[in-house]
Design a protein around this motif. Structure first.
Motif, PDB file in Angstrom:
ATOM      1  N   SER A 112      21.153  23.044 -73.276  1.00  0.00           N
ATOM      2  CA  SER A 112      21.657  22.293 -72.124  1.00  0.00           C
ATOM      3  C   SER A 112      20.567  22.119 -71.079  1.00  0.00           C
ATOM      4  CB  SER A 112      22.858  23.011 -71.497  1.00  0.00           C
ATOM      5  OG  SER A 112      23.196  22.461 -70.240  1.00  0.00           O
ATOM      6  N   PHE A 113      20.242  20.874 -70.758  1.00  0.00           N
ATOM      7  CA  PHE A 113      19.214  20.582 -69.768  1.00  0.00           C
ATOM      8  C   PHE A 113      19.579  21.160 -68.403  1.00  0.00           C
ATOM      9  CE2 PHE A 113      17.213  17.641 -66.674  1.00  0.00           C
ATOM     10  CZ  PHE A 113      15.894  17.804 -67.043  1.00  0.00           C
ATOM     11  N   ALA A 114      20.832  21.003 -68.006  1.00  0.00           N
ATOM     12  CA  ALA A 114      21.250  21.446 -66.672  1.00  0.00           C
ATOM     13  C   ALA A 114      21.454  22.955 -66.603  1.00  0.00           C
ATOM     14  CB  ALA A 114      22.524  20.721 -66.259  1.00  0.00           C
ATOM     15  N   GLU A 115      22.081  23.541 -67.646  1.00  0.00           N
ATOM     16  CA  GLU A 115      22.401  24.965 -67.551  1.00  0.00           C
ATOM     17  C   GLU A 115      21.173  25.842 -67.762  1.00  0.00           C
ATOM     18  OE1 GLU A 115      26.153  27.918 -68.292  1.00  0.00           O
ATOM     19  OE2 GLU A 115      26.132  25.936 -69.225  1.00  0.00           O
ATOM     20  N   THR A 116      20.144  25.324 -68.418  1.00  0.00           N
ATOM     21  CA  THR A 116      18.897  26.073 -68.542  1.00  0.00           C
ATOM     22  C   THR A 116      18.389  26.492 -67.168  1.00  0.00           C
ATOM     23  OG1 THR A 116      18.203  25.083 -70.640  1.00  0.00           O
ATOM     24  CG2 THR A 116      16.459  25.888 -69.197  1.00  0.00           C
ATOM     25  N   ARG A 117      18.405  25.576 -66.229  1.00  0.00           N
ATOM     26  CA  ARG A 117      17.936  25.885 -64.874  1.00  0.00           C
ATOM     27  C   ARG A 117      18.995  26.647 -64.079  1.00  0.00           C
ATOM     28  NH1 ARG A 117      16.032  19.873 -63.506  1.00  0.00           N
ATOM     29  NH2 ARG A 117      18.018  19.554 -64.572  1.00  0.00           N
ATOM     30  N   PHE A 118      20.256  26.256 -64.227  1.00  0.00           N
ATOM     31  CA  PHE A 118      21.324  26.894 -63.467  1.00  0.00           C
ATOM     32  C   PHE A 118      21.405  28.385 -63.778  1.00  0.00           C
ATOM     33  CE2 PHE A 118      25.730  28.300 -62.992  1.00  0.00           C
ATOM     34  CZ  PHE A 118      26.021  27.877 -61.698  1.00  0.00           C
ATOM     35  N   ALA A 119      21.347  28.740 -65.065  1.00  0.00           N
ATOM     36  CA  ALA A 119      21.545  30.131 -65.477  1.00  0.00           C
ATOM     37  C   ALA A 119      20.485  31.061 -64.900  1.00  0.00           C
ATOM     38  CB  ALA A 119      21.552  30.222 -67.007  1.00  0.00           C
ATOM     39  N   LEU A 120      19.270  30.561 -64.744  1.00  0.00           N
ATOM     40  CA  LEU A 120      18.169  31.400 -64.278  1.00  0.00           C
ATOM     41  C   LEU A 120      17.868  31.260 -62.796  1.00  0.00           C
ATOM     42  CD1 LEU A 120      15.453  31.099 -67.082  1.00  0.00           C
ATOM     43  CD2 LEU A 120      16.973  33.021 -66.633  1.00  0.00           C
ATOM     44  N   GLU A 121      18.021  30.080 -62.254  1.00  0.00           N
ATOM     45  CA  GLU A 121      17.443  29.776 -60.949  1.00  0.00           C
ATOM     46  C   GLU A 121      18.450  29.498 -59.844  1.00  0.00           C
ATOM     47  OE1 GLU A 121      14.955  26.508 -62.094  1.00  0.00           O
ATOM     48  OE2 GLU A 121      14.051  27.733 -63.682  1.00  0.00           O
ATOM     49  N   ASP A 122      19.674  29.121 -60.188  1.00  0.00           N
ATOM     50  CA  ASP A 122      20.641  28.785 -59.152  1.00  0.00           C
ATOM     51  C   ASP A 122      21.180  30.064 -58.504  1.00  0.00           C
ATOM     52  OD1 ASP A 122      23.380  27.873 -57.988  1.00  0.00           O
ATOM     53  OD2 ASP A 122      22.409  26.003 -58.578  1.00  0.00           O
ATOM     54  N   ILE A 127      16.455  33.212 -71.110  1.00  0.00           N
ATOM     55  CA  ILE A 127      17.665  32.763 -71.788  1.00  0.00           C
ATOM     56  C   ILE A 127      17.463  32.815 -73.298  1.00  0.00           C
ATOM     57  CG2 ILE A 127      18.426  31.312 -69.878  1.00  0.00           C
ATOM     58  CD1 ILE A 127      17.274  28.904 -71.273  1.00  0.00           C
ATOM     59  N   TYR A 128      18.561  33.131 -73.988  1.00  0.00           N
ATOM     60  CA  TYR A 128      18.547  33.058 -75.449  1.00  0.00           C
ATOM     61  C   TYR A 128      19.832  32.476 -76.000  1.00  0.00           C
ATOM     62  CZ  TYR A 128      21.509  37.265 -75.612  1.00  0.00           C
ATOM     63  OH  TYR A 128      22.539  38.161 -75.467  1.00  0.00           O
ATOM     64  N   GLY A 129      20.888  32.422 -75.202  1.00  0.00           N
ATOM     65  CA  GLY A 129      22.155  31.876 -75.660  1.00  0.00           C
ATOM     66  C   GLY A 129      22.057  30.387 -75.943  1.00  0.00           C
ATOM     67  N   SER A 130      22.648  29.968 -77.051  1.00  0.00           N
ATOM     68  CA  SER A 130      22.508  28.576 -77.496  1.00  0.00           C
ATOM     69  C   SER A 130      23.126  27.578 -76.536  1.00  0.00           C
ATOM     70  CB  SER A 130      23.141  28.411 -78.877  1.00  0.00           C
ATOM     71  OG  SER A 130      24.534  28.692 -78.805  1.00  0.00           O
ATOM     72  N   GLY A 131      24.222  27.972 -75.884  1.00  0.00           N
ATOM     73  CA  GLY A 131      24.850  27.066 -74.940  1.00  0.00           C
ATOM     74  C   GLY A 131      23.973  26.776 -73.743  1.00  0.00           C
ATOM     75  N   ILE A 132      23.035  27.669 -73.462  1.00  0.00           N
ATOM     76  CA  ILE A 132      22.106  27.459 -72.356  1.00  0.00           C
ATOM     77  C   ILE A 132      20.866  26.710 -72.842  1.00  0.00           C
ATOM     78  CG2 ILE A 132      20.876  28.499 -70.432  1.00  0.00           C
ATOM     79  CD1 ILE A 132      22.517  31.023 -70.796  1.00  0.00           C
ATOM     80  N   VAL A 133      20.231  27.194 -73.914  1.00  0.00           N
ATOM     81  CA  VAL A 133      18.956  26.597 -74.326  1.00  0.00           C
ATOM     82  C   VAL A 133      19.113  25.156 -74.790  1.00  0.00           C
ATOM     83  CG1 VAL A 133      17.892  28.800 -74.924  1.00  0.00           C
ATOM     84  CG2 VAL A 133      19.051  27.480 -76.691  1.00  0.00           C
ATOM     85  N   PHE A 142      22.796  19.165 -82.654  1.00  0.00           N
ATOM     86  CA  PHE A 142      21.759  19.602 -81.725  1.00  0.00           C
ATOM     87  C   PHE A 142      22.087  20.972 -81.153  1.00  0.00           C
ATOM     88  CE2 PHE A 142      19.533  19.898 -77.657  1.00  0.00           C
ATOM     89  CZ  PHE A 142      18.236  19.643 -78.082  1.00  0.00           C
ATOM     90  N   HIS A 143      23.312  21.158 -80.713  1.00  0.00           N
ATOM     91  CA  HIS A 143      23.709  22.479 -80.220  1.00  0.00           C
ATOM     92  C   HIS A 143      23.531  23.530 -81.305  1.00  0.00           C
ATOM     93  CE1 HIS A 143      26.169  25.630 -78.276  1.00  0.00           C
ATOM     94  NE2 HIS A 143      26.594  25.850 -79.511  1.00  0.00           N
ATOM     95  N   ASP A 144      24.020  23.243 -82.502  1.00  0.00           N
ATOM     96  CA  ASP A 144      24.026  24.248 -83.560  1.00  0.00           C
ATOM     97  C   ASP A 144      22.627  24.565 -84.072  1.00  0.00           C
ATOM     98  OD1 ASP A 144      26.754  24.678 -83.507  1.00  0.00           O
ATOM     99  OD2 ASP A 144      27.205  23.225 -85.082  1.00  0.00           O
ATOM    100  N   VAL A 145      21.816  23.554 -84.278  1.00  0.00           N
ATOM    101  CA  VAL A 145      20.499  23.781 -84.877  1.00  0.00           C
ATOM    102  C   VAL A 145      19.445  24.091 -83.815  1.00  0.00           C
ATOM    103  CG1 VAL A 145      18.646  22.755 -86.244  1.00  0.00           C
ATOM    104  CG2 VAL A 145      21.027  22.450 -86.939  1.00  0.00           C
ATOM    105  N   PHE A 146      19.296  23.239 -82.819  1.00  0.00           N
ATOM    106  CA  PHE A 146      18.310  23.528 -81.774  1.00  0.00           C
ATOM    107  C   PHE A 146      18.714  24.760 -80.982  1.00  0.00           C
ATOM    108  CE2 PHE A 146      16.548  23.267 -77.520  1.00  0.00           C
ATOM    109  CZ  PHE A 146      15.230  22.910 -77.746  1.00  0.00           C
ATOM    110  N   GLY A 147      20.006  24.907 -80.689  1.00  0.00           N
ATOM    111  CA  GLY A 147      20.457  26.015 -79.867  1.00  0.00           C
ATOM    112  C   GLY A 147      20.469  27.350 -80.583  1.00  0.00           C
ATOM    113  N   HIS A 148      21.001  27.378 -81.806  1.00  0.00           N
ATOM    114  CA  HIS A 148      21.225  28.646 -82.499  1.00  0.00           C
ATOM    115  C   HIS A 148      20.115  29.060 -83.460  1.00  0.00           C
ATOM    116  CE1 HIS A 148      25.367  29.719 -81.369  1.00  0.00           C
ATOM    117  NE2 HIS A 148      25.675  28.434 -81.425  1.00  0.00           N
TER     118      HIS A 148
END
Length: 288
Positions: free
Chosen positions: A196-206, A188-194, A129-135
């Motif tokens: 991740s349910f939690a980091e998607t919001r953290f990276a932009l909004e926290d 966001i475009y980095g795979s580790g963020i896109v 999921f990380h590799d394909v959905f993310g990257h």
């Protein structure tokens, strides 16, 4: 398909010399396909308005929403028509030189295992999921596809010059955890963020993390966290500019400069940093 670890010191039995293995798509269980679908559904709701236009276009063009874990051969056929890349299965993390060689030849390595249902929010080793959905959606963008090929070509040179740590930080803060400015907004475009349910919001909004204008030397000096949210995110102005910097920079003398300087600790702000958001660091400080 999940095992306790996918960090290996040699190709497993049945793998090719370049560490590739069959995806064995038919071996995925209904539960594993359901895990992919669950992860996909919650990210697909979250990413519009947060992910970059390039990522969202790639997600749509590659039809990753068709249901279940994608079949790499079918996915590669669609991707090859767009940018000449293909997705190949590997048993886990591969040696650096193997990773760089595949990337330089437009082959993206992806783990063929998927996390367990109790690992939905965090898994230390990258899974399918990380590799394909993310990257992979970003590989459908011609400019970003060129950037990753260029990164692969530079990898073994960094190994030869003893600068793998510095070069790896460029990958970390762009491919894995990068932000881009689009029409005056951060995306966001980095795979580790896109992925991740939690980091998607953290990276932009926290309010906690620093968001800093991308500077190549600064990024390659900066340490990072592998076990939690990032304290610094670096923002590129465009993918064209990221590619230009990568192609035009003479990395050999840059490595000499970097190796003579101290690393920049996680969360540090330098006087010369161009700040987009000066974070409170509240999240990180609460973990101390």
């Amino acid at each position: 398909m999940a095992e306790d670890t996918h960090v290996l010191d040699r190709p497993p039995e049945g793998a090719s010399a370049d560490w590739t293995i069959p995806q064995n798509w038919d071996a995925y269980t209904p539960e594993e396909h359901a895990t992919w679908d669950r992860l996909f559904a919650r990210q697909a709701k979250l990413l519009p308005g947060r992910a970059s236009e390039a990522y969202l276009k790639g997600l749509d063009a590659l039809r990753l929403s068709d249901g279940g874990i994608p079949h790499f051969e079918e996915l590669s056929e669609r991707l090859m028509k767009l940018t000449g890349w293909q997705v190949i299965a590997v048993p886990g993390l591969v040696p650096d030189d193997v990773f760089f060689d595949h990337m330089a030849n437009r082959r993206f390595v992806a783990g063929n295992f998927i996390r367990r249902p109790d690992q939905l929010d965090y898994i230390q080793e990258p899974d399918v999921f990380h590799d394909v959905f993310g990257h992979v959606p970003m590989l459908a963008d011609p400019v970003f596809a060129d950037y990753l090929e260029a990164y692969g070509r530079g990898g073994n040179r960094a190994l030869e010059l003893g600068a793998l740590k510095q070069f790896g930080r460029l990958y970390w803060y762009t491919v894995e955890f990068g932000l881009v400015e689009e029409a005056g907004n951060l995306r966001i475009y980095g795979s580790g963020i896109v992925s991740s349910f939690a980091e998607t919001r953290f990276a932009l909004e926290d309010p906690s993390p620093n968001r800093i204008r991308f500077d190549l030397e600064r990024v390659m000096r900066t340490e990072y966290r592998i076990d939690d949210f990032q304290q610094n995110y670096f923002v590129i102005p465009s993918f064209d500019e990221l590619l230009r910097l990568t192609l035009e920079t003479d990395f050999a003398p840059l490595y000499g400069t970097l190796l003579a300087q101290p690393d920049v600790p996680v969360g540090t702000i330098l006087p010369e940093d161009v700040m987009i958001t000066r974070g409170t660091q509240e999240y990180a400080e609460a973990k101390v």
